[in-house]
Scaffold this motif. Structure first.
Motif, PDB file in Angstrom:
ATOM      1  N   ILE A 187      25.181  37.593 -25.072  1.00 35.78           N
ATOM      2  CA  ILE A 187      26.180  37.749 -24.004  1.00 35.78           C
ATOM      3  C   ILE A 187      27.582  37.312 -24.426  1.00 35.78           C
ATOM      4  CG2 ILE A 187      24.516  37.565 -22.112  1.00 35.78           C
ATOM      5  CD1 ILE A 187      25.698  34.584 -21.855  1.00 35.78           C
ATOM      6  N   LYS A 204      29.161  40.217 -26.238  1.00 37.79           N
ATOM      7  CA  LYS A 204      29.343  41.347 -25.331  1.00 37.79           C
ATOM      8  C   LYS A 204      30.475  41.096 -24.336  1.00 37.79           C
ATOM      9  CE  LYS A 204      26.924  44.594 -22.402  1.00 37.79           C
ATOM     10  NZ  LYS A 204      25.850  44.645 -21.410  1.00 37.79           N
ATOM     11  N   TYR A 205      30.563  39.873 -23.832  1.00 37.34           N
ATOM     12  CA  TYR A 205      31.571  39.558 -22.802  1.00 37.34           C
ATOM     13  C   TYR A 205      32.556  38.518 -23.340  1.00 37.34           C
ATOM     14  CZ  TYR A 205      28.497  42.143 -19.676  1.00 37.34           C
ATOM     15  OH  TYR A 205      27.733  43.133 -19.079  1.00 37.34           O
ATOM     16  N   TYR A 227      35.497  36.961 -21.532  1.00 42.00           N
ATOM     17  CA  TYR A 227      35.189  36.068 -20.410  1.00 42.00           C
ATOM     18  C   TYR A 227      34.577  34.751 -20.882  1.00 42.00           C
ATOM     19  CZ  TYR A 227      35.523  40.504 -17.932  1.00 42.00           C
ATOM     20  OH  TYR A 227      35.952  41.707 -17.453  1.00 42.00           O
ATOM     21  N   GLY A 256      20.318  38.030 -22.636  1.00 41.00           N
ATOM     22  CA  GLY A 256      21.054  38.942 -21.749  1.00 41.00           C
ATOM     23  C   GLY A 256      20.606  40.381 -21.902  1.00 41.00           C
ATOM     24  N   ARG A 312      21.177  32.291 -20.704  1.00 43.82           N
ATOM     25  CA  ARG A 312      22.578  32.736 -20.587  1.00 43.82           C
ATOM     26  C   ARG A 312      23.542  31.560 -20.595  1.00 43.82           C
ATOM     27  NH1 ARG A 312      23.073  38.000 -18.740  1.00 43.82           N
ATOM     28  NH2 ARG A 312      21.122  38.846 -17.926  1.00 43.82           N
ATOM     29  N   LYS A 349      27.205  33.644 -15.378  1.00 46.46           N
ATOM     30  CA  LYS A 349      27.907  34.650 -14.571  1.00 46.46           C
ATOM     31  C   LYS A 349      27.763  36.055 -15.172  1.00 46.46           C
ATOM     32  CE  LYS A 349      32.378  34.201 -16.909  1.00 46.46           C
ATOM     33  NZ  LYS A 349      33.715  33.590 -16.920  1.00 46.46           N
ATOM     34  N   THR A 350      27.378  36.132 -16.452  1.00 51.34           N
ATOM     35  CA  THR A 350      27.283  37.446 -17.105  1.00 51.34           C
ATOM     36  C   THR A 350      26.180  38.320 -16.507  1.00 51.34           C
ATOM     37  OG1 THR A 350      25.820  36.546 -18.820  1.00 51.34           O
ATOM     38  CG2 THR A 350      28.195  36.631 -19.316  1.00 51.34           C
ATOM     39  N   PHE A 372      27.908  40.504 -14.171  1.00 52.34           N
ATOM     40  CA  PHE A 372      28.620  41.558 -14.912  1.00 52.34           C
ATOM     41  C   PHE A 372      27.666  42.699 -15.252  1.00 52.34           C
ATOM     42  CE2 PHE A 372      31.631  38.239 -17.105  1.00 52.34           C
ATOM     43  CZ  PHE A 372      32.278  38.031 -15.904  1.00 52.34           C
ATOM     44  N   GLU A 373      26.499  42.322 -15.780  1.00 53.93           N
ATOM     45  CA  GLU A 373      25.534  43.352 -16.214  1.00 53.93           C
ATOM     46  C   GLU A 373      25.111  44.248 -15.049  1.00 53.93           C
ATOM     47  OE1 GLU A 373      22.259  41.487 -18.245  1.00 53.93           O
ATOM     48  OE2 GLU A 373      23.559  40.644 -19.796  1.00 53.93           O
ATOM     49  N   GLY A 425      30.926  35.482 -11.251  1.00 52.83           N
ATOM     50  CA  GLY A 425      30.938  36.741 -11.996  1.00 52.83           C
ATOM     51  C   GLY A 425      31.411  37.904 -11.146  1.00 52.83           C
TER      52      GLY A 425
END
Ligand SMILES: *Cc1c(COP(=O)(O)O)cnc(C)c1O
Length: 349
Positions: free
Chosen positions: A4, A7-8, A11, A25, A62, A164-165, A168-169, A197
């Motif tokens: 994660i 990927k993010y 953030y 994730g 996460r 929080k991801t 997002f997902e 998120g």
């Protein structure tokens, strides 16, 4: 493939070289039409976010990837946590991955065996205390304050940043936010993290609405709902057996800002949801994970939902963590003599 943080990354800022990941994730957002039809047919769609499919079998990965990465970046050589089980499993695994030490305090006899086995096999120093989670957290807070190890319970803000991801997902998959998000509540970190998120995506215009956050505590362990600390919380849902949640205030803000609610469900309701998910959709979650679905059933029966609502339930952890419970709530295993006749008699085919 990546975890994660890669990927993010905008953030979750951190230098690439410090990232400690097990490629957590990117968990499935499973549509469950049979479960929807059984619980609330008027919903446009019902999804389960399968967090049990993270590397150590719960969403705690996460938060742990980011908390451990930050700890490593700061030069920490050890992490410490109190745990109802899944935090210790994740802490132990990510510490092993990072090559640092993990110290874990657990309430004796109150954690599922699968989780304990994880903490032990990854080489964490595990200590059971004759007390509950809240007692364990008090002690590790003091040890962390002395500087011996970095605290990785969800009072560490990096945990919630990582968690929080999951929101997002969900938005990335759906192309929008759901109308309602159902989630179990223990220490109340995850409901707070999801709301964060959703709010970040909303501020950036990636989504145009935000869901109502619908949190569910176990009835014997519902300090937020009852409005008071529970000295001796009691529930079969051990992952949410917490009498004094660390993110109590923040979760109330998530509830109120989202115009959602935090309520409680009984152990009986939790176990009913736990079995329904497994029998109707073929997915095996741990009992605590089913609290959100139990809440969905409760509110569907009250006529709370509207036609066209899109609901996501987070299933926080994998069922194999606690196999004893699955066997206990299932039909009794029958043993017969090894003959066709005897087997047919039992099968009634
Ligand atoms: C940790 C955990 C929860 C509770 O999450 P909080 O952030 O403490 O509210 C729920 N279910 C499972 C399986 C967990 O491991």
């Amino acid at each position: 493939m990546s975890g994660i943080i890669q990927k993010y990354h905008q953030y979750l800022p951190i230098d690439e070289q410090h990232i400690v990941t097990l490629h957590e994730g990117n968990t499935p957002l499973l549509p469950v039409p049979r479960l929807r039809d059984a619980i609330c047919p008027k919903l446009a769609q019902l999804y389960l976010k399968l967090e049990g499919l993270n590397p150590t079998g719960s969403f705690k990965d996460r938060g742990m990837t980011y908390a451990v990465s930050k700890a490593v970046a700061q030069g920490s050589k050890a992490i410490i946590c109190a745990s109802t089980g899944n935090t210790s499993a994740a802490a132990a695994a990510y510490a092993a991955r990072a090559g640092i030490k993990a110290y874990v305090l657990i309430p004796k006899g109150k954690i599922a065996l699968g989780k304990l086995s994880q903490a032990m096999i990854h080489g964490a120093k595990v200590i059971a205390i004759n007390g509950n989670f809240d007692d364990a957290l008090k002690i590790v807070l003091q040890i962390a304050a002395q500087g011996g190890a970095t605290l990785v319970n969800s009072v560490n803000p990096d945990r919630l940043e990582g968690q929080k991801t999951a929101a997002f997902e969900i938005c990335d998959v759906l192309g929008s936010a759901p109308t309602h998000h159902m989630i179990p509540v223990g220490n109340a970190g995850n409901i707070t993290a999801y709301w964060k998120g959703y709010c970040e995506y909303f501020r950036e215009g990636k989504i145009t609405s935000r869901p109502r956050m619908m949190g569910f505590q176990a009835a014997g362990s519902a300090p937020i709902v009852d409005g008071k600390i529970i000295k001796h919380p009691k529930t079969i849902a051990t992952a949410i057996m917490i009498g004094n949640p660390a993110s109590w205030k923040a979760s109330l803000a998530a509830r109120d800002e989202s115009e959602g609610l935090i309520d409680k469900v009984t152990d009986r309701e939790i176990l009913k949801a736990y079995k329904m998910i497994a029998c109707l959709e073929g997915y095996f979650c741990e009992p605590s994970s089913a609290a959100g679905v139990a809440g969905l059933i409760k509110y569907a029966e009250r006529g709370y939902f509207s036609k066209g609502d899109v609901v996501v339930c987070t299933l926080t952890g994998h069922g194999l963590k606690d196999p004893d419970r699955a066997i206990e709530v299932s039909a009794k295993l029958q043993t017969v003599r090894p003959t066709l006749k005897e087997v047919l008699k039992v099968l009634k085919i």
